[in-house]
Design an enzyme around this catalytic site. Structure first.
Site, PDB file in Angstrom:
ATOM      1  N   CYS A 111      54.417  13.552  69.447  1.00 39.83           N
ATOM      2  CA  CYS A 111      55.554  12.942  70.390  1.00 39.83           C
ATOM      3  C   CYS A 111      56.910  13.838  70.384  1.00 39.83           C
ATOM      4  O   CYS A 111      57.658  13.663  70.999  1.00 39.83           O
ATOM      5  CB  CYS A 111      55.934  11.584  69.658  1.00 39.83           C
ATOM      6  N   HIS A 249      63.644   9.350  70.081  1.00 38.91           N
ATOM      7  CA  HIS A 249      61.979   8.870  70.409  1.00 38.91           C
ATOM      8  C   HIS A 249      61.997   7.297  70.456  1.00 38.91           C
ATOM      9  O   HIS A 249      62.709   7.040  69.501  1.00 38.91           O
ATOM     10  CB  HIS A 249      61.317   9.433  69.275  1.00 38.91           C
ATOM     11  N   ASN A 279      56.279   3.640  73.937  1.00 41.80           N
ATOM     12  CA  ASN A 279      56.133   4.804  73.390  1.00 41.80           C
ATOM     13  C   ASN A 279      55.501   5.881  74.330  1.00 41.80           C
ATOM     14  O   ASN A 279      54.101   5.812  74.526  1.00 41.80           O
ATOM     15  CB  ASN A 279      55.645   4.799  71.917  1.00 41.80           C
TER      16      ASN A 279
HETATM   17  C1  LIG Z   1      52.742  -0.934  64.549  1.00 41.82           C
HETATM   18  C2  LIG Z   1      54.036  -1.578  64.008  1.00 41.82           C
HETATM   19  C3  LIG Z   1      54.652  -2.201  65.336  1.00 41.82           C
HETATM   20  C4  LIG Z   1      53.592  -2.827  63.233  1.00 41.82           C
HETATM   21  O1  LIG Z   1      54.570  -3.726  62.687  1.00 41.82           O
HETATM   22  P1  LIG Z   1      54.764  -4.365  61.410  1.00 41.82           P
HETATM   23  O2  LIG Z   1      55.682  -5.429  61.226  1.00 41.82           O
HETATM   24  O3  LIG Z   1      54.693  -3.096  60.403  1.00 41.82           O
HETATM   25  O4  LIG Z   1      53.430  -5.232  61.229  1.00 41.82           O
HETATM   26  P2  LIG Z   1      52.067  -5.109  60.149  1.00 41.82           P
HETATM   27  O5  LIG Z   1      51.534  -4.026  60.214  1.00 41.82           O
HETATM   28  O6  LIG Z   1      52.483  -5.626  59.078  1.00 41.82           O
HETATM   29  O7  LIG Z   1      51.211  -6.334  60.845  1.00 41.82           O
HETATM   30  C5  LIG Z   1      51.470  -7.615  60.632  1.00 41.82           C
HETATM   31  C6  LIG Z   1      50.393  -8.574  61.257  1.00 41.82           C
HETATM   32  O8  LIG Z   1      50.215  -8.360  62.724  1.00 41.82           O
HETATM   33  C7  LIG Z   1      49.029  -8.002  63.150  1.00 41.82           C
HETATM   34  N1  LIG Z   1      49.029  -7.281  64.256  1.00 41.82           N
HETATM   35  C8  LIG Z   1      49.059  -5.734  64.445  1.00 41.82           C
HETATM   36  N2  LIG Z   1      49.172  -5.620  65.766  1.00 41.82           N
HETATM   37  C9  LIG Z   1      49.041  -6.756  66.419  1.00 41.82           C
HETATM   38  C10 LIG Z   1      49.269  -6.954  67.783  1.00 41.82           C
HETATM   39  N3  LIG Z   1      49.450  -6.219  68.698  1.00 41.82           N
HETATM   40  N4  LIG Z   1      49.601  -8.392  68.097  1.00 41.82           N
HETATM   41  C11 LIG Z   1      49.331  -9.505  67.216  1.00 41.82           C
HETATM   42  N5  LIG Z   1      49.270  -9.191  65.691  1.00 41.82           N
HETATM   43  C12 LIG Z   1      49.366  -7.975  65.504  1.00 41.82           C
HETATM   44  C13 LIG Z   1      48.430  -7.434  61.925  1.00 41.82           C
HETATM   45  O9  LIG Z   1      47.142  -7.428  62.078  1.00 41.82           O
HETATM   46  C14 LIG Z   1      49.034  -8.115  60.663  1.00 41.82           C
HETATM   47  O10 LIG Z   1      48.380  -9.125  60.534  1.00 41.82           O
HETATM   48  P3  LIG Z   1      48.012  -9.770  58.994  1.00 41.82           P
HETATM   49  O11 LIG Z   1      49.258 -10.047  58.348  1.00 41.82           O
HETATM   50  O12 LIG Z   1      47.117 -10.803  59.131  1.00 41.82           O
HETATM   51  O13 LIG Z   1      47.083  -8.612  58.472  1.00 41.82           O
HETATM   52  C15 LIG Z   1      55.034  -0.809  63.098  1.00 41.82           C
HETATM   53  O14 LIG Z   1      54.491  -0.692  62.028  1.00 41.82           O
HETATM   54  C16 LIG Z   1      55.236   0.337  63.827  1.00 41.82           C
HETATM   55  O15 LIG Z   1      56.194   0.286  64.752  1.00 41.82           O
HETATM   56  N6  LIG Z   1      55.125   1.653  63.152  1.00 41.82           N
HETATM   57  C17 LIG Z   1      55.376   2.904  63.863  1.00 41.82           C
HETATM   58  C18 LIG Z   1      55.127   3.163  65.165  1.00 41.82           C
HETATM   59  C19 LIG Z   1      54.298   4.140  65.474  1.00 41.82           C
HETATM   60  O16 LIG Z   1      53.447   4.672  64.592  1.00 41.82           O
HETATM   61  N7  LIG Z   1      54.298   4.889  66.672  1.00 41.82           N
HETATM   62  C20 LIG Z   1      53.552   6.043  66.817  1.00 41.82           C
HETATM   63  C21 LIG Z   1      53.938   7.303  66.379  1.00 41.82           C
HETATM   64  S1  LIG Z   1      55.200   7.910  67.146  1.00 41.82           S
END
Ligand SMILES: CC(C)(COP(=O)(O)OP(=O)(O)OC[C@H]1O[C@@H](n2cnc3c(N)ncnc32)[C@H](O)[C@@H]1OP(=O)(O)O)[C@@H](O)C(=O)NCCC(=O)NCCS
Length: 376
Positions: A111, A249, A279
């Site tokens: 990225c 970003h 993204n």
């Molecule tokens: C990915 C991201 C949005 C997840 O958000 P979060 O608040 O951390 O969510 P969690 O990982 O705690 O997941 C919570 C729940 O939602 C669920 N979930 C994940 N993706 C989902 C989706 N698209 N729709 C519905 N539920 C989803 C998970 O399975 C989890 O369920 P569980 O509690 O029953 O296990 C967040 O962590 C993030 O933005 N991370 C960085 C982004 C990134 O890596 N970008 C790429 C690199 S540049």
């Protein structure tokens, strides 16, 4: 030593829009979940190869700068989603632009690729190796997305943008930056199935499985972007209060808000595209930069900040002094061919192909992808 002024800018967004509701037709997710957790509402799906997006963005940036393609000395193509590994993508853009006198190189830091490319090209301009450079941020993620994985499928989109750098006697362009990498956490974001480690092992290129620890990436992103920003500001002896506009970003709205808070920069100084484009990896910051200019958010002489992070986990932050000109010198007639299919139709094609592959290669994935790494 001259500076490397940004004199041209241009973007190329594929027209097909994939909404959260579209994704919810084939994954167990919802508009509500995606919006509240990420700030994303829609993203673009490209109907053309990445180098086509790049060439249109590049032609627009060159017209904006009033520069003939033949006067380009260097093309830097920042991306992690090349149309082909060999030959490189920058050479493909050289052909499409007719920039026969330019050197051509690809940079992959995921990225952050556009921003690492901006640092590299600026240094080459400043040291006199080249005078005129085109720096691209391009990403075509839809063909290798694992559309069966809701953890990642909702987060990304396709797009491209470019800037032109030219040697200048005025104090413009990148004034200070910090480049870094939290490589100890590189395993938290890995796309299995892309790269030579998988060659001749029965894995089809693009048949991917994403290792993705969203929460750890989130924590590292906030820490990395904040640290990189503090270091870039310190290097340039610049106070955070002097920053006119932050163009970060855009991997998650909550990451952006956290970084802005920790850097003591109010959100009304942050330019956002995450809602409309999600993204776009390397394309995110340059597309947002172009849109900030189009929206009149960049004033002459403005001080910009561009914190970013990506797989690796690479991180960086740049302090950029804008020049006096905030409008294009010219426009280009370059355009994409018409798109006749909806984004959902294109994604459903990828899903159907993946399903057919899985049927014809039962059990292929599991034994090839061990947890310890691509060669295990
Ligand atoms: C990915 C991201 C949005 C997840 O958000 P979060 O608040 O951390 O969510 P969690 O990982 O705690 O997941 C919570 C729940 O939602 C669920 N979930 C994940 N993706 C989902 C989706 N698209 N729709 C519905 N539920 C989803 C998970 O399975 C989890 O369920 P569980 O509690 O029953 O296990 C967040 O962590 C993030 O933005 N991370 C960085 C982004 C990134 O890596 N970008 C790429 C690199 S540049």
């Amino acid at each position: 030593m001259p500076y490397a002024a940004i004199t041209g800018w241009g973007k190329c967004m594929p027209p097909a829009v994939l909404t959260n509701a579209d994704i919810a037709t084939f994954l167990d997710t919802s508009d509500e979940w995606i919006v509240t957790r990420t700030g994303m509402r829609e993203r673009r799906i490209s109907h053309v190869p990445a180098t086509d997006l790049a060439a249109v963005a590049g032609a627009r940036a060159l017209a904006c700068a009033g520069l003939d393609p033949a006067d380009l000395d260097l093309i830097v193509y920042g991306s992690c989603s090349y149309d082909e590994q060999v030959p490189n993508s920058a050479s493909g853009v050289q052909v499409l632009l007719g920039a026969a006198n330019a050197g051509a190189m690809d940079i992959n830091t995921a990225c952050t690729s556009f921003l690492y490319g901006l640092s590299s090209a600026s240094a080459l301009v400043r040291t006199g190796v080249v005078r005129n450079a085109l720096v691209l941020g391009v990403e075509l993620i839809s063909p290798y997305m694992d559309w069966s994985n809701r953890n990642v499928a909702v987060l990304f989109g396709d797009g491209a943008a470019a800037v032109v750098l030219q040697a200048s006697g005025r104090e413009e362009g990148v004034l200070a930056e910090h480049l870094g990498c939290h490589a100890d956490a590189r395993q938290v974001l890995r796309i299995r199935g892309m790269g030579c480690s998988y060659a001749n092992r029965g894995v089809l290129y693009g048949h991917t499985q994403w290792d993705f620890d969203g929460q750890e990436i989130f924590r590292r992103a906030v820490k990395g972007m904040t640290q990189a920003t503090a270091r870039a500001l310190a290097k340039g002896n610049i106070d955070a209060g002097a920053i006119d506009l932050v163009i970060p970003h855009q991997a998650n709205m909550r990451i952006i808000e956290s970084v802005a808070k920790l850097a003591h920069i109010p959100m009304d100084k942050v330019f956002l595209t995450v809602e409309r484009y999600a993204n776009m990896s390397a394309a995110t910051v340059p597309v947002a930069l172009v849109e900030a200019l189009e929206a009149g958010r960049v004033r002459p002489g403005a001080l910009l900040l561009t914190p970013a992070f990506g797989a690796g986990l690479t991180l960086c932050s740049h302090v950029i002094r804008w020049g006096e000109r905030v409008t294009p010198l010219g426009t280009s007639t370059a355009a994409l061919p018409p798109c006749t299919r909806s984004a959902l139709e294109m994604v459903n094609d990828y899903r159907a192909l993946a399903a057919r592959r899985a049927e014809s290669e039962p059990g292929l994935r599991a034994p090839r992808f061990a947890e310890s790494g691509p060669l295990a």
